[in-house]
Design a protein around this motif. Structure first.
Motif, PDB file in Angstrom:
ATOM      1  N   GLY A  54       0.806  -1.219   0.000  1.00 43.37           N
ATOM      2  CA  GLY A  54       0.000   0.000   0.000  1.00 43.37           C
ATOM      3  C   GLY A  54       0.833   1.261   0.000  1.00 43.37           C
ATOM      4  O   GLY A  54       0.551   2.212  -0.747  1.00 43.37           O
ATOM      5  N   ASP A  55       1.888   1.284   0.817  1.00 47.49           N
ATOM      6  CA  ASP A  55       2.718   2.493   0.874  1.00 47.49           C
ATOM      7  C   ASP A  55       3.522   2.686  -0.406  1.00 47.49           C
ATOM      8  O   ASP A  55       3.740   3.815  -0.847  1.00 47.49           O
ATOM      9  N   MET A  56       3.975   1.585  -1.009  1.00 51.00           N
ATOM     10  CA  MET A  56       4.682   1.719  -2.288  1.00 51.00           C
ATOM     11  C   MET A  56       3.738   2.244  -3.363  1.00 51.00           C
ATOM     12  O   MET A  56       4.121   3.093  -4.181  1.00 51.00           O
ATOM     13  N   ALA A  57       2.502   1.768  -3.362  1.00 51.56           N
ATOM     14  CA  ALA A  57       1.527   2.253  -4.348  1.00 51.56           C
ATOM     15  C   ALA A  57       1.237   3.740  -4.132  1.00 51.56           C
ATOM     16  O   ALA A  57       1.105   4.507  -5.097  1.00 51.56           O
ATOM     17  N   LYS A  58       1.170   4.158  -2.865  1.00 52.30           N
ATOM     18  CA  LYS A  58       0.936   5.576  -2.574  1.00 52.30           C
ATOM     19  C   LYS A  58       2.095   6.435  -3.070  1.00 52.30           C
ATOM     20  O   LYS A  58       1.885   7.497  -3.674  1.00 52.30           O
ATOM     21  N   LEU A  59       3.331   5.994  -2.799  1.00 58.59           N
ATOM     22  CA  LEU A  59       4.492   6.748  -3.280  1.00 58.59           C
ATOM     23  C   LEU A  59       4.482   6.861  -4.799  1.00 58.59           C
ATOM     24  O   LEU A  59       4.778   7.918  -5.371  1.00 58.59           O
ATOM     25  N   ALA A  68       4.755  -2.451 -10.925  1.00 62.67           N
ATOM     26  CA  ALA A  68       5.683  -3.488 -11.379  1.00 62.67           C
ATOM     27  C   ALA A  68       6.480  -4.053 -10.209  1.00 62.67           C
ATOM     28  O   ALA A  68       6.704  -5.273 -10.118  1.00 62.67           O
ATOM     29  N   LEU A  69       6.927  -3.184  -9.310  1.00 58.14           N
ATOM     30  CA  LEU A  69       7.655  -3.644  -8.126  1.00 58.14           C
ATOM     31  C   LEU A  69       6.785  -4.572  -7.279  1.00 58.14           C
ATOM     32  O   LEU A  69       7.210  -5.658  -6.871  1.00 58.14           O
TER      33      LEU A  69
END
Length: 315
Positions: A154-159, A171-172
């Motif tokens: 979730g936090d990676m998607a937000k960034l 992709a990550l």
């Protein structure tokens, strides 16, 4: 010739406009960006590694809370490059304002404290928007769900959304999910091995509870955190409680990159009740770095290490 013409044609197609404004959730509050931040400050090792994974260095003007606590390896130093560390531990309001940032990525007890000098509310008057690390939101909201890998995803998607790099973030995340699926195939779904994480403390052990990332990592590695009923993220318990639950396996947090865990292990071998537990008697443990046990890209390798140590026969 056709390939050259096609390549030329594609080069003339305008790149799609980034979809701003965007709004993300930050501990239950909407956070809106009219454009990608250009002067970001990132707190802590794990969040810095999240930013590096998306290649955000050109949008960063500083990091905080790293060298005062941890040793960093050459890979981290290389990725950091010339980006300055504004504070070696917790940043002050003055530290941050002096760098003139427009974005701060931190968490409760990851560079911020409720009611403290540095909070989203104290930074807002200076034009600094704060994304709060989701794992830390439990300090303000006890109704949150137990830790899962969605904390990282979730936090990676937000960034990605905030910095106009949604495709890279997706992709990550897809790659990480695929890696974990492969690990899952090897180890199966038997999650009965009793695992205890020892961070620090002698009178009382500091460990990971229900809402801390290690609970999710242990579950993914097909183990069971014996302190997952602690209604907190990170906190203390008693040695008697740990010993009664008789862990079969230990995770030792290594702050010193290869040397710190030895002190923890020596302490457990000398402790009157812990030395009788299965994990200590059989010397079953894995040592992991801080960045591997807090939300960040290193979580994936941490799960692999735990899984291999718990189920060596599967690898």
């Amino acid at each position: 010739m056709k390939k050259i013409v096609l390549a030329l044609a594609l080069s003339l197609v305008p790149a799609p406009a980034l979809a701003f404004p965007v709004t993300v959730d930050s501990c239950g509050k909407p956070l809106t960006f009219d454009a990608a931040p250009r002067r970001a400050v990132i707190q802590d090792l794990n969040m810095s590694e999240m930013a590096f994974a998306l290649g955000l260095q050109s949008s960063m003007v500083g990091v905080t809370g790293i060298t005062g606590w941890y040793k960093v390896d050459d890979t981290f130093k290389s990725k950091l490059g010339a980006i300055p560390e504004l504070a070696s531990k917790e940043p002050t309001l003055e530290n941050l304002v002096a760098a003139d940032p427009d974005f701060f990525f931190a968490g409760w007890y990851y560079g911020m404290k409720p009611g403290g000098d540095v909070t989203p509310d104290t930074l807002a008057p200076y034009g600094i928007k704060t994304l709060v690390l989701t794992e830390s939101c439990v300090h303000l909201d006890k109704t949150r769900p137990p830790a899962s890998m969605d904390l990282l995803y979730g936090d990676m998607a937000k960034l990605g959304k905030i910095f106009g790099k949604e495709q890279q973030a997706e992709a990550l995340i897809s790659g990480w999910k695929a890696e974990l699926a492969e690990i899952g195939k090897k180890i199966g779904g038997n999650g009965q091995t009793r695992v205890f994480l020892y961070d620090s403390g002698e009178d009382k052990p500091f460990t990971a509870g229900k809402f801390a990332m290690p609970t999710a990592l242990i579950h993914e590695a097909s183990g069971m955190n014996i302190m997952s009923d602690m209604e907190t993220s990170w906190g203390t318990t008693s040695w008697e409680t740990v010993a009664t639950r008789n862990p079969q396996f230990l995770i030792l947090l290594d702050y010193q990159d290869g040397a710190g865990y030895k002190k923890l292990l020596d302490f457990l071998h000398a402790h009157p009740v812990m030395k009788e537990t299965d994990a200590v008697k059989n010397n079953r443990f894995v040592a992991l770095r801080y960045a591997e046990l807090t939300p960040g890209p290193a979580n994936i390798e941490a799960i692999a290490k735990i899984a291999k140590a718990l189920h060596p026969e599967a690898f």
